[in-house]
Design an enzyme around this catalytic site. Structure first.
Site, PDB file in Angstrom:
ATOM      1  N   ASP A   1      20.366  35.901 -59.790  1.00 18.14           N
ATOM      2  CA  ASP A   1      18.971  34.811 -58.698  1.00 18.14           C
ATOM      3  C   ASP A   1      18.803  36.092 -57.863  1.00 18.14           C
ATOM      4  O   ASP A   1      18.549  36.232 -57.238  1.00 18.14           O
ATOM      5  CB  ASP A   1      19.658  34.038 -56.943  1.00 18.14           C
ATOM      6  CG  ASP A   1      20.090  32.817 -58.243  1.00 18.14           C
ATOM      7  OD1 ASP A   1      19.845  31.933 -58.393  1.00 18.14           O
ATOM      8  OD2 ASP A   1      21.145  32.316 -57.941  1.00 18.14           O
TER       9      ASP A   1
ATOM     10  N   MET B   1      14.905  23.064 -59.311  1.00 13.68           N
ATOM     11  CA  MET B   1      15.732  22.795 -58.828  1.00 13.68           C
ATOM     12  C   MET B   1      16.115  22.035 -58.239  1.00 13.68           C
ATOM     13  O   MET B   1      15.463  21.118 -57.188  1.00 13.68           O
ATOM     14  CB  MET B   1      15.213  24.001 -57.352  1.00 13.68           C
ATOM     15  CG  MET B   1      14.899  25.513 -57.470  1.00 13.68           C
ATOM     16  SD  MET B   1      15.632  26.559 -58.399  1.00 13.68           S
ATOM     17  CE  MET B   1      16.900  26.223 -56.788  1.00 13.68           C
TER      18      MET B   1
ATOM     19  N   MET C   1      12.183  34.285 -57.149  1.00 11.80           N
ATOM     20  CA  MET C   1      11.953  33.877 -56.197  1.00 11.80           C
ATOM     21  C   MET C   1      11.222  34.815 -55.335  1.00 11.80           C
ATOM     22  O   MET C   1      12.014  34.999 -54.405  1.00 11.80           O
ATOM     23  CB  MET C   1      13.289  32.844 -56.096  1.00 11.80           C
ATOM     24  CG  MET C   1      14.252  32.286 -56.747  1.00 11.80           C
ATOM     25  SD  MET C   1      15.733  31.059 -55.928  1.00 11.80           S
ATOM     26  CE  MET C   1      16.690  32.260 -56.799  1.00 11.80           C
TER      27      MET C   1
ATOM     28  N   ASP D   1      18.851  23.918 -61.117  1.00 14.25           N
ATOM     29  CA  ASP D   1      20.322  24.801 -59.964  1.00 14.25           C
ATOM     30  C   ASP D   1      20.963  24.522 -59.027  1.00 14.25           C
ATOM     31  O   ASP D   1      19.250  23.857 -57.941  1.00 14.25           O
ATOM     32  CB  ASP D   1      19.543  26.018 -60.236  1.00 14.25           C
ATOM     33  CG  ASP D   1      19.798  27.449 -59.629  1.00 14.25           C
ATOM     34  OD1 ASP D   1      20.461  27.265 -59.059  1.00 14.25           O
ATOM     35  OD2 ASP D   1      18.615  28.319 -59.925  1.00 14.25           O
TER      36      ASP D   1
ATOM     37  N   HIS E   1      16.002  34.244 -62.706  1.00 14.85           N
ATOM     38  CA  HIS E   1      15.453  33.493 -62.245  1.00 14.85           C
ATOM     39  C   HIS E   1      14.766  34.075 -60.992  1.00 14.85           C
ATOM     40  O   HIS E   1      15.613  34.697 -59.927  1.00 14.85           O
ATOM     41  CB  HIS E   1      16.139  32.665 -61.256  1.00 14.85           C
ATOM     42  CG  HIS E   1      16.335  31.181 -60.811  1.00 14.85           C
ATOM     43  ND1 HIS E   1      16.737  30.500 -59.314  1.00 14.85           N
ATOM     44  CD2 HIS E   1      14.827  31.208 -60.011  1.00 14.85           C
ATOM     45  CE1 HIS E   1      16.302  29.166 -59.334  1.00 14.85           C
ATOM     46  NE2 HIS E   1      14.631  29.986 -59.203  1.00 14.85           N
TER      47      HIS E   1
ATOM     48  N   MET F   1      15.751  37.214 -55.075  1.00 15.18           N
ATOM     49  CA  MET F   1      15.422  36.454 -53.727  1.00 15.18           C
ATOM     50  C   MET F   1      14.748  38.021 -53.298  1.00 15.18           C
ATOM     51  O   MET F   1      15.068  39.085 -53.378  1.00 15.18           O
ATOM     52  CB  MET F   1      15.986  35.726 -53.034  1.00 15.18           C
ATOM     53  CG  MET F   1      17.126  34.755 -53.812  1.00 15.18           C
ATOM     54  SD  MET F   1      17.508  34.434 -52.324  1.00 15.18           S
ATOM     55  CE  MET F   1      18.793  32.592 -53.587  1.00 15.18           C
TER      56      MET F   1
ATOM     57  N   HIS G   1      23.191  33.797 -64.834  1.00 18.19           N
ATOM     58  CA  HIS G   1      22.252  33.398 -63.754  1.00 18.19           C
ATOM     59  C   HIS G   1      22.639  34.269 -62.626  1.00 18.19           C
ATOM     60  O   HIS G   1      23.341  34.743 -62.280  1.00 18.19           O
ATOM     61  CB  HIS G   1      22.438  32.148 -63.541  1.00 18.19           C
ATOM     62  CG  HIS G   1      21.460  31.774 -62.554  1.00 18.19           C
ATOM     63  ND1 HIS G   1      20.218  30.716 -63.411  1.00 18.19           N
ATOM     64  CD2 HIS G   1      21.021  31.597 -61.625  1.00 18.19           C
ATOM     65  CE1 HIS G   1      18.940  30.612 -62.551  1.00 18.19           C
ATOM     66  NE2 HIS G   1      19.920  30.869 -61.280  1.00 18.19           N
TER      67      HIS G   1
ATOM     68  N   SER H   1      26.358  31.677 -61.331  1.00 18.84           N
ATOM     69  CA  SER H   1      25.611  32.482 -60.749  1.00 18.84           C
ATOM     70  C   SER H   1      26.459  33.628 -59.724  1.00 18.84           C
ATOM     71  O   SER H   1      26.569  32.721 -58.878  1.00 18.84           O
ATOM     72  CB  SER H   1      24.489  31.435 -59.928  1.00 18.84           C
ATOM     73  OG  SER H   1      23.747  32.555 -58.825  1.00 18.84           O
TER      74      SER H   1
END
Ligand code: DX5
Ligand code: ZN
Length: 228
Positions: A40, A142, A73, A181, A71, A42, A38, A13
């Site tokens: 992330d 998660m 979020m 993750d 991913h 957000m 990966h 990540s």
């Protein structure tokens, strides 16, 4: 490098990488032999942190041939599917907690030509995702509360992974990958794989290592989970 003895994939990540030098982070992943990258995403609403958007993925895309695993979020995943697909994502994962209409998002991601991932937070009932697992490629479990790298692996995560593995097997859905993750370290990776993980995300363990390339290689040198 020693021969890989397990079939799992490592997805470093880049959340824990130096954001001023993401090109070097990609190089580390290449040289270490990691399978996926990966990313992330957000939005400071679904989680209390703000990170990466489609323009960053667009900049990463020409710098790596690796599978870019996004991913999300975010509270409105449907708004970001097309921008991330156009930017070059290979997989787009959304959170079950972020939508009332998972089928719509799954269809949207598919229509963009990307693999589909569904993710679940540690406190959410597994029953919430089971109805959708026949329509996705990846289930992202998660094992920390989403939002930050560097947290500890939550107890109970292995049981959740095993339960999903059993559900997939009972329903002839073994093609669906289980990705785990949060809090994955060299010292606990083997137990997570034994529980049923196919893909391990590792952020701080890789990018806060003094020798990140070596750390990636060490993940792949973990002995065969079946003991062979
Ligand atoms: C947390 C992110 C993770 C994070 C993992 O919300 O989804 O991908 O980067 O970091 P580590 O491996 O440090 O727990
Ligand atoms: Zn993640």
């Amino acid at each position: 490098m020693r021969k890989m003895t397990t079939e799992f994939k490592l997805a470093p990540s880049i959340l824990s990488a130096d954001f001023s030098d993401l090109g070097s982070a990609l190089k580390i992943c290449d040289e270490g032999g990691a399978h996926w990258i990966h990313v992330d995403v957000m939005d400071n609403q679904f989680v209390p942190n703000l990170t990466i958007g489609p323009p960053v993925v667009r900049s990463l895309r020409p710098r790596t041939k690796k599978f870019i695993d996004v991913h999300m979020m975010v509270v409105h995943p449907e708004e970001l599917v097309e921008p991330f697909a156009r930017a070059g994502a290979d997989n787009i994962t959304f959170h079950i907690e972020a939508t009332d209409d998972p089928d719509e998002i799954i269809k949207l991601i598919r229509s963009c030509g990307c693999k589909v991932g569904i993710s679940i937070k540690p406190q959410t009932s597994l029953n919430d995702i089971y109805p959708f697992l026949d329509k996705v490629d990846i289930v992202l479990v998660m094992s920390v509360e989403p939002g930050f790298g560097g947290q500890g692996y939550l107890p109970g995560s292995n049981e959740r992974i095993s339960a999903i593995k059993k559900f997939l097997s009972d329903n002839c859905l073994d093609r669906v990958l289980i990705e785990v993750d949060g809090g994955i370290k060299l010292h606990n990776a083997k137990e997570v794989l034994s529980a049923g993980a196919d893909v391990l995300v590792a952020g701080s363990e890789v990018f806060r290592s003094p020798e990140p390339i070596k750390t990636i290689q060490e993940f792949y040198q973990l002995s065969n989970v079946n003991g062979n």
